[in-house]
Design a protein around this motif. Sequence first.
Motif, PDB file in Angstrom:
ATOM      1  N   VAL A   1       0.836  -1.199   0.000  1.00 41.26           N
ATOM      2  CA  VAL A   1       0.000   0.000   0.000  1.00 41.26           C
ATOM      3  C   VAL A   1       0.872   1.250   0.000  1.00 41.26           C
ATOM      4  CG1 VAL A   1      -1.713   1.308   1.325  1.00 41.26           C
ATOM      5  CG2 VAL A   1      -1.948  -1.172   1.083  1.00 41.26           C
ATOM      6  N   LEU A   2       1.943   1.260   0.793  1.00 44.41           N
ATOM      7  CA  LEU A   2       2.842   2.409   0.829  1.00 44.41           C
ATOM      8  C   LEU A   2       3.462   2.678  -0.547  1.00 44.41           C
ATOM      9  CD1 LEU A   2       4.738   1.893   4.210  1.00 44.41           C
ATOM     10  CD2 LEU A   2       3.076   3.676   3.679  1.00 44.41           C
ATOM     11  N   MET A   3       3.891   1.622  -1.202  1.00 40.23           N
ATOM     12  CA  MET A   3       4.491   1.786  -2.527  1.00 40.23           C
ATOM     13  C   MET A   3       3.468   2.295  -3.537  1.00 40.23           C
ATOM     14  SD  MET A   3       7.765   0.891  -2.356  1.00 40.23           S
ATOM     15  CE  MET A   3       8.358   0.246  -3.909  1.00 40.23           C
ATOM     16  N   MET A   4       2.244   1.786  -3.483  1.00 43.44           N
ATOM     17  CA  MET A   4       1.222   2.244  -4.419  1.00 43.44           C
ATOM     18  C   MET A   4       0.853   3.703  -4.158  1.00 43.44           C
ATOM     19  SD  MET A   4      -0.650   1.919  -7.005  1.00 43.44           S
ATOM     20  CE  MET A   4      -0.181   0.243  -7.388  1.00 43.44           C
ATOM     21  N   ARG A   5       0.797   4.107  -2.890  1.00 42.76           N
ATOM     22  CA  ARG A   5       0.534   5.520  -2.586  1.00 42.76           C
ATOM     23  C   ARG A   5       1.639   6.413  -3.156  1.00 42.76           C
ATOM     24  NH1 ARG A   5      -3.726   6.374   0.689  1.00 42.76           N
ATOM     25  NH2 ARG A   5      -4.396   4.661   2.050  1.00 42.76           N
ATOM     26  N   GLY A   6       2.866   5.938  -3.099  1.00 44.18           N
ATOM     27  CA  GLY A   6       3.956   6.700  -3.671  1.00 44.18           C
ATOM     28  C   GLY A   6       3.834   6.832  -5.179  1.00 44.18           C
ATOM     29  N   LEU A   7       3.440   5.752  -5.860  1.00 43.23           N
ATOM     30  CA  LEU A   7       3.258   5.795  -7.308  1.00 43.23           C
ATOM     31  C   LEU A   7       2.104   6.720  -7.690  1.00 43.23           C
ATOM     32  CD1 LEU A   7       3.769   2.010  -8.151  1.00 43.23           C
ATOM     33  CD2 LEU A   7       5.364   3.885  -8.604  1.00 43.23           C
ATOM     34  N   LEU A   8       1.030   6.687  -6.897  1.00 42.03           N
ATOM     35  CA  LEU A   8      -0.101   7.577  -7.163  1.00 42.03           C
ATOM     36  C   LEU A   8       0.283   9.034  -6.929  1.00 42.03           C
ATOM     37  CD1 LEU A   8      -2.975   5.493  -5.532  1.00 42.03           C
ATOM     38  CD2 LEU A   8      -2.707   5.989  -7.967  1.00 42.03           C
ATOM     39  N   ALA A   9       1.119   9.281  -5.915  1.00 38.38           N
ATOM     40  CA  ALA A   9       1.556  10.658  -5.649  1.00 38.38           C
ATOM     41  C   ALA A   9       2.379  11.201  -6.808  1.00 38.38           C
ATOM     42  CB  ALA A   9       2.359  10.710  -4.354  1.00 38.38           C
ATOM     43  N   GLN A  10       3.164  10.339  -7.446  1.00 38.66           N
ATOM     44  CA  GLN A  10       3.923  10.777  -8.618  1.00 38.66           C
ATOM     45  C   GLN A  10       2.995  11.236  -9.734  1.00 38.66           C
ATOM     46  OE1 GLN A  10       6.527   7.247  -9.246  1.00 38.66           O
ATOM     47  NE2 GLN A  10       8.196   8.712  -9.171  1.00 38.66           N
ATOM     48  N   VAL A  11       1.882  10.527  -9.895  1.00 35.61           N
ATOM     49  CA  VAL A  11       0.905  10.897 -10.918  1.00 35.61           C
ATOM     50  C   VAL A  11       0.156  12.158 -10.511  1.00 35.61           C
ATOM     51  CG1 VAL A  11      -1.204  10.149 -12.093  1.00 35.61           C
ATOM     52  CG2 VAL A  11       0.666   8.518 -11.714  1.00 35.61           C
ATOM     53  N   ASP A  12      -0.174  12.250  -9.215  1.00 30.57           N
ATOM     54  CA  ASP A  12      -0.970  13.359  -8.691  1.00 30.57           C
ATOM     55  C   ASP A  12      -0.236  14.692  -8.800  1.00 30.57           C
ATOM     56  OD1 ASP A  12      -2.865  14.837  -7.449  1.00 30.57           O
ATOM     57  OD2 ASP A  12      -2.664  13.917  -5.494  1.00 30.57           O
ATOM     58  N   LYS A  13       1.052  14.694  -8.389  1.00 34.94           N
ATOM     59  CA  LYS A  13       1.934  15.858  -8.457  1.00 34.94           C
ATOM     60  C   LYS A  13       1.533  16.996  -7.522  1.00 34.94           C
ATOM     61  CE  LYS A  13       3.373  14.919 -13.198  1.00 34.94           C
ATOM     62  NZ  LYS A  13       3.502  15.430 -14.581  1.00 34.94           N
ATOM     63  N   GLN A  14       0.535  16.790  -6.646  1.00 36.92           N
ATOM     64  CA  GLN A  14       0.207  17.818  -5.663  1.00 36.92           C
ATOM     65  C   GLN A  14       1.242  17.748  -4.540  1.00 36.92           C
ATOM     66  OE1 GLN A  14      -3.860  18.173  -4.395  1.00 36.92           O
ATOM     67  NE2 GLN A  14      -4.647  17.304  -6.323  1.00 36.92           N
ATOM     68  N   PRO A  15       1.950  18.842  -4.248  1.00 36.21           N
ATOM     69  CA  PRO A  15       3.074  18.791  -3.305  1.00 36.21           C
ATOM     70  C   PRO A  15       2.722  18.188  -1.953  1.00 36.21           C
ATOM     71  CG  PRO A  15       3.050  20.887  -4.449  1.00 36.21           C
ATOM     72  CD  PRO A  15       1.784  20.186  -4.831  1.00 36.21           C
ATOM     73  N   GLU A  16       1.547  18.505  -1.415  1.00 39.53           N
ATOM     74  CA  GLU A  16       1.218  17.990  -0.087  1.00 39.53           C
ATOM     75  C   GLU A  16       1.046  16.478  -0.094  1.00 39.53           C
ATOM     76  OE1 GLU A  16      -2.603  19.409  -2.078  1.00 39.53           O
ATOM     77  OE2 GLU A  16      -0.534  20.104  -1.824  1.00 39.53           O
ATOM     78  N   ARG A  17       0.489  15.934  -1.172  1.00 37.07           N
ATOM     79  CA  ARG A  17       0.321  14.480  -1.252  1.00 37.07           C
ATOM     80  C   ARG A  17       1.655  13.795  -1.548  1.00 37.07           C
ATOM     81  NH1 ARG A  17      -5.498  13.640  -4.390  1.00 37.07           N
ATOM     82  NH2 ARG A  17      -6.809  14.247  -2.619  1.00 37.07           N
ATOM     83  N   VAL A  18       2.466  14.411  -2.372  1.00 40.49           N
ATOM     84  CA  VAL A  18       3.800  13.848  -2.642  1.00 40.49           C
ATOM     85  C   VAL A  18       4.621  13.820  -1.361  1.00 40.49           C
ATOM     86  CG1 VAL A  18       5.927  14.109  -3.966  1.00 40.49           C
ATOM     87  CG2 VAL A  18       3.730  14.609  -5.048  1.00 40.49           C
ATOM     88  N   ARG A  19       4.552  14.903  -0.582  1.00 48.89           N
ATOM     89  CA  ARG A  19       5.306  14.956   0.669  1.00 48.89           C
ATOM     90  C   ARG A  19       4.783  13.917   1.671  1.00 48.89           C
ATOM     91  NH1 ARG A  19       8.931  18.037   3.035  1.00 48.89           N
ATOM     92  NH2 ARG A  19       8.943  19.446   1.249  1.00 48.89           N
ATOM     93  N   ALA A  20       3.473  13.763   1.752  1.00 51.76           N
ATOM     94  CA  ALA A  20       2.911  12.767   2.676  1.00 51.76           C
ATOM     95  C   ALA A  20       3.382  11.363   2.308  1.00 51.76           C
ATOM     96  CB  ALA A  20       1.384  12.848   2.663  1.00 51.76           C
ATOM     97  N   ALA A  21       3.395  11.058   0.998  1.00 52.58           N
ATOM     98  CA  ALA A  21       3.855   9.739   0.561  1.00 52.58           C
ATOM     99  C   ALA A  21       5.342   9.564   0.843  1.00 52.58           C
ATOM    100  CB  ALA A  21       3.578   9.561  -0.929  1.00 52.58           C
ATOM    101  N   ALA A  22       6.135  10.634   0.622  1.00 53.03           N
ATOM    102  CA  ALA A  22       7.577  10.553   0.873  1.00 53.03           C
ATOM    103  C   ALA A  22       7.869  10.346   2.352  1.00 53.03           C
ATOM    104  CB  ALA A  22       8.268  11.818   0.362  1.00 53.03           C
ATOM    105  N   GLU A  23       7.160  11.050   3.211  1.00 50.35           N
ATOM    106  CA  GLU A  23       7.405  10.912   4.647  1.00 50.35           C
ATOM    107  C   GLU A  23       6.993   9.530   5.152  1.00 50.35           C
ATOM    108  OE1 GLU A  23       5.365  14.240   6.312  1.00 50.35           O
ATOM    109  OE2 GLU A  23       6.986  15.673   5.854  1.00 50.35           O
ATOM    110  N   SER A  24       5.905   8.977   4.601  1.00 45.73           N
ATOM    111  CA  SER A  24       5.513   7.616   4.987  1.00 45.73           C
ATOM    112  C   SER A  24       6.580   6.605   4.574  1.00 45.73           C
ATOM    113  CB  SER A  24       4.169   7.259   4.349  1.00 45.73           C
ATOM    114  OG  SER A  24       3.136   8.091   4.830  1.00 45.73           O
ATOM    115  N   LEU A  25       7.114   6.765   3.354  1.00 53.55           N
ATOM    116  CA  LEU A  25       8.170   5.863   2.902  1.00 53.55           C
ATOM    117  C   LEU A  25       9.458   6.067   3.692  1.00 53.55           C
ATOM    118  CD1 LEU A  25       7.785   5.782  -0.984  1.00 53.55           C
ATOM    119  CD2 LEU A  25       7.621   3.849   0.578  1.00 53.55           C
TER     120      LEU A  25
END
Length: 522
Positions: A397-421
């Motif tokens: 799930v963490l990896m998929m959230r990271g892949l989705l954040a790359q597609v999303d490109k919204q900074p807050e979601r990208v940062r949330a995914a990066a911090e979780s990873l």
Amino acid sequence: MRPLHHRLLAALCAGAMLLPAAPLHAQVNLPALGDSVSDDLSISAEKHLGEQIMRQIRPDPDYLDDPLLLEYVQGVWAPLVEAARRQGNIGDDTTDRFAWETFLVRDRSVNAFALPGGYVGVHLGLLAITSSRDELASVLGHELSHITQRHIARRIVGDSRSSMAAMAGMVLGLIAASKAGSVDLANAAILGSQAAAQQASLNFSRDMEREADRVGFNVMTGAGYQGQGMVSMFERMDQAYHLMDSGAYPYLRSHPLTTERIGDARLRLGTEAPPPLDTSPEHALMAARSRVLMDPRAETWRQLQGMDAGVRQTLSHGHEQLAARYASTLASIKLRDFTRAEASLQLAEQLQRQTVPDDARARRDLAFLRAELAQARGDATAGYVALSALPEKSRAVLMMRGLLAQVDKQPERVRAAAESLQTHVSLHPADAGAWGLLSQLWTQLDQPLRAVRALGESRAAMGDINGAIDRLRSGLRLSRVKDADQFEASVIDARLRALLYERRQLLLEMYPRGAPPGAELP
């Protein structure tokens, strides 16, 4: 042979050459089967050999890091390792020093293999033909027992002795031939000694396979799996190979005959009728996933895309309809035929609600598949909605959230995914895939030092210490620019020093008499 097999053979040969030579008398006194320690190949030497082989394997394109499939295999593997510990097969000398790790190989062949140091490779072709967790557990238990019984160490010792015997036979034969003046006698001596050595090696391996079957059976049943799974797996393998194997010349094989192994497994079950195997929907879905991932050719995906056409309306064995639609959906995603993928996935979700509505694992796997479809489409919002039904913070799930954040490109979601990873890799620093994705996320957030450090850590986790050092050195150079993150620079500097020390230690192990000028790790 596939590229991974080339790397494996090269690593085994190189690793064997780096091991210290055993004294002659130690090679004659072979350990008996059932002993837990080999004096000829120490625990430390076997551990280092395994690590060296894995450094060659991890960068290979056939080394597959599919988070969902790997998570499932590890879920079957972990109870086996725990059962082996309870039964005393894993002692204090190996419990913390060996890796006890499984990994996936993108290969269509029905195979699994054990490596020195506690590593077990599983071909996707093996996963694809199994129908239950019990069948998969029987194979993993067998390979685990090769490790716990130190079969790899013994095989190295046995091959060494056979090689010495062959060499002695050749020398004696050549001496006799030179006295008799016969070229034919010399050739016969060479061929005869080689054949004798090969036969001794094969016989030694057959004994190991029998012991691995016996110990593996006890381990899998001790872990809660049904022993019938071993019988069923052997029967399945026999059906798969009988058309290609005439059964002739059984003495040239390294494994016992499959029919012999089936009989032995049935004897271990006893006279009581075994219960039917639990063919869970989750296993059927993971077997379908393996069929799609094991062969990346477009023509294969097109064939799998049509699996849901004409599937029987009743579930005769396993969960064919659900698995067929899962395979069709995933193959369609790979082919970027999103309309067909959406249609197949909707049918799969409907079938799951009708047939196994209370199966949380099947529901979870289909939700993850929907997130994969959304990510491939570039629809991050739909992917987040699919993942919202998965409350657990698993690696997949963490990896998929990271892949989705790359597609999303919204900074807050990208940062949330990066911090979780980032939290995940702090607990699992050997996760090369997570470090690699984290590097991409930090790059997207314009954090170059963090990105370089994550990329270096990914190389280190793969065993490429030279590559990791090069990347961390580039990070230090980057830290000298104005407004650089000095805290991250200090972390990079400390990690670089640790890796340089680790490389020196490895070089000392490889070259105990001193490394030649310019020597580096392979």
